[in-house]
Design a protein around this motif. Structure first.
Motif, mmCIF file in Angstrom:
data_model
loop_
_atom_site.group_PDB
_atom_site.id
_atom_site.type_symbol
_atom_site.label_atom_id
_atom_site.label_comp_id
_atom_site.label_asym_id
_atom_site.label_seq_id
_atom_site.Cartn_x
_atom_site.Cartn_y
_atom_site.Cartn_z
ATOM 1 N N ALA A 1 0.832 -1.205 0.000
ATOM 2 C CA ALA A 1 0.000 0.000 0.000
ATOM 3 C C ALA A 1 0.864 1.251 0.000
ATOM 4 C CB ALA A 1 -0.932 0.000 1.209
ATOM 5 N N VAL A 2 1.909 1.254 0.812
ATOM 6 C CA VAL A 2 2.811 2.406 0.869
ATOM 7 C C VAL A 2 3.568 2.543 -0.448
ATOM 8 C CG1 VAL A 2 4.883 3.329 1.979
ATOM 9 C CG2 VAL A 2 3.024 2.405 3.364
ATOM 10 N N MET A 3 4.062 1.439 -0.970
ATOM 11 C CA MET A 3 4.803 1.485 -2.218
ATOM 12 C C MET A 3 3.881 1.871 -3.373
ATOM 13 S SD MET A 3 7.836 1.098 -1.358
ATOM 14 C CE MET A 3 8.623 0.958 -2.944
ATOM 15 N N GLY A 4 2.609 1.503 -3.297
ATOM 16 C CA GLY A 4 1.665 1.916 -4.321
ATOM 17 C C GLY A 4 1.539 3.426 -4.368
ATOM 18 N N MET A 5 1.434 4.049 -3.204
ATOM 19 C CA MET A 5 1.367 5.505 -3.146
ATOM 20 C C MET A 5 2.681 6.117 -3.602
ATOM 21 S SD MET A 5 -0.765 6.390 0.299
ATOM 22 C CE MET A 5 -0.111 5.106 1.364
ATOM 23 N N LEU A 6 3.783 5.513 -3.195
ATOM 24 C CA LEU A 6 5.098 6.018 -3.569
ATOM 25 C C LEU A 6 5.319 5.876 -5.068
ATOM 26 C CD1 LEU A 6 7.769 7.198 -2.576
ATOM 27 C CD2 LEU A 6 8.586 4.866 -2.267
ATOM 28 N N SER A 7 4.864 4.770 -5.650
ATOM 29 C CA SER A 7 5.050 4.596 -7.082
ATOM 30 C C SER A 7 4.226 5.621 -7.857
ATOM 31 C CB SER A 7 4.683 3.173 -7.503
ATOM 32 O OG SER A 7 3.312 2.937 -7.297
ATOM 33 N N GLY A 8 3.074 5.997 -7.346
ATOM 34 C CA GLY A 8 2.292 7.057 -7.976
ATOM 35 C C GLY A 8 3.034 8.383 -7.955
ATOM 36 N N PHE A 9 3.704 8.669 -6.865
ATOM 37 C CA PHE A 9 4.489 9.896 -6.743
ATOM 38 C C PHE A 9 5.670 9.868 -7.700
ATOM 39 C CE2 PHE A 9 8.004 12.248 -4.715
ATOM 40 C CZ PHE A 9 7.452 13.516 -4.747
ATOM 41 N N VAL A 10 6.370 8.730 -7.756
ATOM 42 C CA VAL A 10 7.509 8.599 -8.670
ATOM 43 C C VAL A 10 7.035 8.749 -10.115
ATOM 44 C CG1 VAL A 10 9.257 6.997 -9.537
ATOM 45 C CG2 VAL A 10 8.886 7.224 -7.081
ATOM 46 N N GLY A 11 5.911 8.150 -10.452
ATOM 47 C CA GLY A 11 5.359 8.296 -11.792
ATOM 48 C C GLY A 11 5.018 9.741 -12.121
ATOM 49 N N ALA A 12 4.476 10.455 -11.153
ATOM 50 C CA ALA A 12 4.136 11.863 -11.356
ATOM 51 C C ALA A 12 5.392 12.695 -11.595
ATOM 52 C CB ALA A 12 3.356 12.395 -10.156
ATOM 53 N N VAL A 13 6.435 12.436 -10.838
ATOM 54 C CA VAL A 13 7.692 13.165 -11.017
ATOM 55 C C VAL A 13 8.297 12.854 -12.384
ATOM 56 C CG1 VAL A 13 10.070 13.407 -10.184
ATOM 57 C CG2 VAL A 13 8.171 13.388 -8.562
ATOM 58 N N LEU A 14 8.306 11.581 -12.773
ATOM 59 C CA LEU A 14 8.849 11.213 -14.080
ATOM 60 C C LEU A 14 8.035 11.835 -15.210
ATOM 61 C CD1 LEU A 14 9.802 7.465 -13.517
ATOM 62 C CD2 LEU A 14 11.334 9.426 -13.660
ATOM 63 N N GLY A 15 6.723 11.859 -15.083
ATOM 64 C CA GLY A 15 5.880 12.500 -16.079
ATOM 65 C C GLY A 15 6.163 13.987 -16.178
ATOM 66 N N ALA A 16 6.330 14.633 -15.044
ATOM 67 C CA ALA A 16 6.642 16.065 -15.049
ATOM 68 C C ALA A 16 8.002 16.318 -15.683
ATOM 69 C CB ALA A 16 6.618 16.606 -13.618
ATOM 70 N N LEU A 17 8.974 15.469 -15.398
ATOM 71 C CA LEU A 17 10.293 15.617 -16.015
ATOM 72 C C LEU A 17 10.206 15.469 -17.533
ATOM 73 C CD1 LEU A 17 12.523 13.637 -13.498
ATOM 74 C CD2 LEU A 17 12.516 16.102 -13.882
ATOM 75 N N LEU A 18 9.414 14.515 -17.997
ATOM 76 C CA LEU A 18 9.234 14.318 -19.429
ATOM 77 C C LEU A 18 8.597 15.547 -20.078
ATOM 78 C CD1 LEU A 18 9.321 12.462 -21.931
ATOM 79 C CD2 LEU A 18 7.053 11.679 -21.268
#
Length: 79
Positions: free
Chosen positions: A50-67
């Motif tokens: 559950a924690v990693m699911g939330m964290l992976s969403g954050f990492v995905g958001a950061v990667l999307g913003a970087l792109l």
């Protein structure tokens, strides 16, 4: 349903764990060790997922913003 699954898997895991740790225990103790370990491990693993699911969403958001920033800089520089 998850608890029943953890109990069945835990009984087998207890058998395997007592053999790997070379502990001499009777069948009820072996099953109890495995079931308790499976319940504790299962609930801890669910919490981590559950924690990693939330964290992976954050990492995905950061990667999307970087792109998007990279694309913006690339195409803005062409004009």
């Amino acid at each position: 349903m998850l608890v029943i699954y953890l109990i069945v898997v835990g009984a087998a895991a207890g058998f395997l764990a007592t053999r790997l740790m070379r502990i001499e225990a009777d069948i009820p103790t072996t099953m109890l060790i495995g079931i308790a370990g499976a319940l504790v491990g299962g609930f801890i693993l669910n919490a981590l997922v559950a924690v990693m699911g939330m964290l992976s969403g954050f990492v995905g958001a950061v990667l999307g913003a970087l792109l998007l920033i990279w694309l913006w800089q690339k195409y803005r520089g062409r004009r």
